[in-house]
Structure formats: structure tokens, C-alpha cells
Write a protein that holds these residues in place. Structure first.
Motif, PDB file in Angstrom:
ATOM      1  N   GLU A  56      55.951  37.713  38.470  1.00  8.86           N
ATOM      2  CA  GLU A  56      55.339  38.932  39.001  1.00  8.86           C
ATOM      3  C   GLU A  56      55.242  40.015  37.930  1.00  8.86           C
ATOM      4  OE1 GLU A  56      54.112  39.290  42.196  1.00  8.86           O
ATOM      5  OE2 GLU A  56      54.477  37.111  42.234  1.00  8.86           O
ATOM      6  N   TRP A  57      56.226  40.026  37.022  1.00 10.01           N
ATOM      7  CA  TRP A  57      56.240  41.018  35.943  1.00 10.01           C
ATOM      8  C   TRP A  57      55.134  40.766  34.929  1.00 10.01           C
ATOM      9  CZ3 TRP A  57      57.550  45.695  34.998  1.00 10.01           C
ATOM     10  CH2 TRP A  57      57.733  46.168  33.694  1.00 10.01           C
ATOM     11  N   LEU A  58      54.628  39.544  34.883  1.00 12.29           N
ATOM     12  CA  LEU A  58      53.613  39.178  33.893  1.00 12.29           C
ATOM     13  C   LEU A  58      52.194  39.197  34.451  1.00 12.29           C
ATOM     14  CD1 LEU A  58      55.423  36.179  32.136  1.00 12.29           C
ATOM     15  CD2 LEU A  58      55.501  38.606  31.542  1.00 12.29           C
ATOM     16  N   LYS A  59      52.046  39.571  35.717  1.00 11.97           N
ATOM     17  CA  LYS A  59      50.711  39.584  36.320  1.00 11.97           C
ATOM     18  C   LYS A  59      49.829  40.662  35.687  1.00 11.97           C
ATOM     19  CE  LYS A  59      51.479  37.502  40.842  1.00 11.97           C
ATOM     20  NZ  LYS A  59      51.406  37.697  42.313  1.00 11.97           N
ATOM     21  N   PRO A  60      48.500  40.468  35.712  1.00 15.07           N
ATOM     22  CA  PRO A  60      47.579  41.429  35.095  1.00 15.07           C
ATOM     23  C   PRO A  60      47.638  42.807  35.751  1.00 15.07           C
ATOM     24  CG  PRO A  60      46.479  39.342  35.525  1.00 15.07           C
ATOM     25  CD  PRO A  60      47.799  39.276  36.226  1.00 15.07           C
ATOM     26  N   TYR A  61      47.423  43.826  34.948  1.00 17.23           N
ATOM     27  CA  TYR A  61      47.322  45.209  35.422  1.00 17.23           C
ATOM     28  C   TYR A  61      45.853  45.570  35.498  1.00 17.23           C
ATOM     29  CZ  TYR A  61      47.810  50.330  35.456  1.00 17.23           C
ATOM     30  OH  TYR A  61      47.732  51.658  35.774  1.00 17.23           O
ATOM     31  N   ARG A  62      45.409  45.931  36.724  1.00 19.61           N
ATOM     32  CA  ARG A  62      44.000  46.302  36.897  1.00 19.61           C
ATOM     33  C   ARG A  62      43.818  47.725  37.423  1.00 19.61           C
ATOM     34  NH1 ARG A  62      43.604  40.888  40.275  1.00 19.61           N
ATOM     35  NH2 ARG A  62      45.469  41.996  40.977  1.00 19.61           N
ATOM     36  N   ASP A  63      44.752  48.163  38.269  1.00 20.38           N
ATOM     37  CA  ASP A  63      44.586  49.477  38.874  1.00 20.38           C
ATOM     38  C   ASP A  63      45.950  50.030  39.287  1.00 20.38           C
ATOM     39  OD1 ASP A  63      45.275  48.080  41.232  1.00 20.38           O
ATOM     40  OD2 ASP A  63      43.160  47.692  41.684  1.00 20.38           O
ATOM     41  N   GLU A  64      45.937  51.172  39.967  1.00 19.25           N
ATOM     42  CA  GLU A  64      47.175  51.827  40.369  1.00 19.25           C
ATOM     43  C   GLU A  64      47.981  50.994  41.362  1.00 19.25           C
ATOM     44  OE1 GLU A  64      46.464  55.765  41.730  1.00 19.25           O
ATOM     45  OE2 GLU A  64      45.755  56.499  39.789  1.00 19.25           O
ATOM     46  N   LEU A  65      47.301  50.184  42.165  1.00 16.79           N
ATOM     47  CA  LEU A  65      48.015  49.324  43.108  1.00 16.79           C
ATOM     48  C   LEU A  65      48.870  48.309  42.355  1.00 16.79           C
ATOM     49  CD1 LEU A  65      48.620  48.410  45.978  1.00 16.79           C
ATOM     50  CD2 LEU A  65      46.569  46.960  45.884  1.00 16.79           C
ATOM     51  N   ASP A  66      48.317  47.746  41.288  1.00 14.15           N
ATOM     52  CA  ASP A  66      49.092  46.819  40.459  1.00 14.15           C
ATOM     53  C   ASP A  66      50.280  47.536  39.827  1.00 14.15           C
ATOM     54  OD1 ASP A  66      47.466  44.599  40.944  1.00 14.15           O
ATOM     55  OD2 ASP A  66      46.088  45.156  39.339  1.00 14.15           O
ATOM     56  N   GLN A  67      50.071  48.790  39.410  1.00 14.28           N
ATOM     57  CA  GLN A  67      51.166  49.556  38.816  1.00 14.28           C
ATOM     58  C   GLN A  67      52.301  49.736  39.827  1.00 14.28           C
ATOM     59  OE1 GLN A  67      50.207  53.076  36.510  1.00 14.28           O
ATOM     60  NE2 GLN A  67      51.993  54.160  37.306  1.00 14.28           N
ATOM     61  N   LYS A  68      51.964  50.058  41.057  1.00 15.18           N
ATOM     62  CA  LYS A  68      52.979  50.234  42.083  1.00 15.18           C
ATOM     63  C   LYS A  68      53.758  48.950  42.321  1.00 15.18           C
ATOM     64  CE  LYS A  68      50.707  54.027  44.542  1.00 15.18           C
ATOM     65  NZ  LYS A  68      50.072  54.459  45.820  1.00 15.18           N
ATOM     66  N   GLN A  69      53.082  47.812  42.292  1.00 13.08           N
ATOM     67  CA  GLN A  69      53.753  46.529  42.490  1.00 13.08           C
ATOM     68  C   GLN A  69      54.698  46.225  41.327  1.00 13.08           C
ATOM     69  OE1 GLN A  69      50.352  43.947  43.074  1.00 13.08           O
ATOM     70  NE2 GLN A  69      50.383  44.258  45.301  1.00 13.08           N
ATOM     71  N   LEU A  70      54.279  46.594  40.132  1.00 15.80           N
ATOM     72  CA  LEU A  70      55.150  46.412  38.971  1.00 15.80           C
ATOM     73  C   LEU A  70      56.362  47.333  39.060  1.00 15.80           C
ATOM     74  CD1 LEU A  70      52.432  46.185  36.170  1.00 15.80           C
ATOM     75  CD2 LEU A  70      53.952  44.333  36.900  1.00 15.80           C
ATOM     76  N   GLU A  71      56.134  48.566  39.467  1.00 17.37           N
ATOM     77  CA  GLU A  71      57.231  49.529  39.586  1.00 17.37           C
ATOM     78  C   GLU A  71      58.242  49.098  40.640  1.00 17.37           C
ATOM     79  OE1 GLU A  71      55.037  53.669  38.178  1.00 17.37           O
ATOM     80  OE2 GLU A  71      54.896  53.021  40.274  1.00 17.37           O
TER      81      GLU A  71
END
Length: 253
Positions: A194-209
């Protein structure tokens, strides 16, 4: 924080073994291991050891990387890489040194355990922390490739992401000079990718956080060890992890 670790070759092979990737296993054993500073029974990030990381660029192809992230804009690594051994998870998407890597260059670092210092009166007592089940610890990291403007050498570097300390770490990591206890971000089994998944938008940022949480203290063990600093330092030897008793100090968790 996380400035001292124990990392063995077999532990850093975990991902390749999990995927039964015989090519990657041979590549690490026969070639990459010679390019690292392994075995590391105790090493501090200030020594900038070369270790093996798995990046989001190619999660199944490990690379050799040096501890202490050097951002692309740095003119000289010496001015910054002692300051980028750790990256505070709460600020990685804002801080200039890390925000590009937080979006585009995340990695995993596998270790056996890490060391933290406890302040007891005038004495500093080191602890060794590992998983209770003795399985490898997957740390969330950031990486970057930096080109030395003087030599043209391309250097792969990384930083370990940290978060708020759990209750056990709050007792151990009680440095009065710090705002609060910290610990490295340990990714639970099954969530490493999950930590290595692509970053595309703010939703992805929230999931990473959401991944930047304290690891449960119930799954960690800690014990006091010999000195890691100064003239009495044990050094990079297996004895670095051997329990040592100090007067009036809690020896195990």
C-alpha cells in the motif's frame, strides 16, 4: 526517531523470498550484498551505510541505497544528509526536502530491529526494539536519486519515515529536548505494498497518510543493551543486541 538499526541480509531478502523470486534472491546474494555494508548488527545513520531498499519504481527489483536522503536540488550532500536520516510523517508532503519523494519516490526498508536511547537521570540507556515474533520489520521510507554536480556520480539515497511513538516508545524515547516521543513507521504485514502505490491526487495522499500510524506496542519487544556511543560503544558486532542490566532501569518490555 530512528538513527540506529540492526539489518541482516536474510531479512532484507524477505520480499524476494515472499514472491519466490529466484532471480532477485540470486542477484542480492551474489552481487548486491557485496555493494552494501551488511551485516549491520548496529549501525547509526550518521555513518550513512549502504543498504537494500525496494522502491515504488519497481517494487520487485531491490536496489542499493545509502541512508540520508539527498534531494535533487541539493548542491552538496554533506550539507543535508545528516538532517534527512528521518522524515517526520506529519510533514513529508509539505517539507521541501521530502515532498517530491513523498509523492513519487517511496520505498521499503527491511530491518531486524532498531535502537532508541532512554534518558535516566544523567545517564543515557540504549534499548533494542524488535517484533515479538522476530519477523522482519518493514519500514516506510522515501528515496531519491541525486547526481553529484562535481563528479556526475548518481547516488541512490533514502530516509526513514517516523511517526508518534506508541505508549512503550513514549517510556523509552523520553528525550527532554524533543517535543514528543517518536518511532519509525512500521508497516503491518500485508500493507507494505500500500505504501508503494501510485500517487495521483489528494485522495491517494490521505490513504498514504493513514499508514503513518504508531505500530502496536503489543507486537513489539524491547530490552536494554550495551552502550552504542562513546568509548564504551560495543560496535558493529552481534553482541550489540545482547541484554545488559542497568541499575534502577526497566530492562524489558
Amino acid at each position: 526517531m530512528c538513527y540506529d538499526v540492526n539489518a541482516q541480509l536474510e531479512t532484507q531478502l524477505k520480499r524476494a523470498m515472499r514472491d519466490a523470486d529466484e532471480h532477485a534472491i540470486r542477484e542480492i546474494r551474489e552481487k548486491m550484498a557485496r555493494e552494501t555494508d551488511l551485516p549491520l548488527f548496529h549501525v547509526t545513520g550518521f555513518q550513512h551505510p549502504k543498504m537494500i531498499i525496494y522502491t515504488n519504481g519497481n517494487p520487485n527489483a531491490p536496489v542499493v541505497s545509502q541512508w540520508g536522503l539527498v534531494p535533487f536540488w541539493a548542491k552538496d550532500k554533506k550539507d543535508i544528509w545528516n538532517k534527512t536520516l528521518n522524515a517526520r510523517g506529519e510533514a513529508i508532503f509539505e517539507k521541501n526536502s521530502f515532498k517530491t519523494s513523498a509523492k513519487n519516490k517511496r520505498c521499503l526498508i527491511y530491518i531486524d530491529g532498531f535502537y532508541e536511547h532512554h534518558h535516566h537521570g544523567k545517564e543515557t540507556v540504549p534499548y533494542y526494539i524488535s517484533r515479538k515474533d522476530l519477523q522482519p520489520i518493514a519500514l516506510a521510507g522515501l528515496w531519491n536519486e541525486w547526481t553529484d554536480p562535481e563528479t556526475g556520480e548518481i547516488r541512490n539515497t533514502f530516509s526513514i519515515v517516523t511517526t508518534e511513538g506508541n505508549p512503550m516508545m513514549a517510556e523509552i524515547h523520553n528525550n527532554p529536548k524533543m517535543a514528543g516521543p517518536r518511532m519509525p513507521v512500521i508497516l503491518p504485514d500485508g500493507l507494505e505494498d500500500e505504501w508503494l502505490k501510485p500517487y495521483r491526487d489528494e485522495l491517494d495522499q490521505k490513504q498514504l497518510e493513514e499508514l503513518l500510524r504508531p505500530y502496536p506496542e503489543s507486537e513489539l519487544a524491547a530490552h536494554t543493551v550495551g552502550k552504542l556511543r562513546g568509548k564504551d560503544a560495543v560496535g558493529n558486532v552481534p553482541e550489540a543486541m545482547v541484554p545488559v542490566v542497568y541499575d534502577d532501569v526497566k530492562t524489558t518490555y
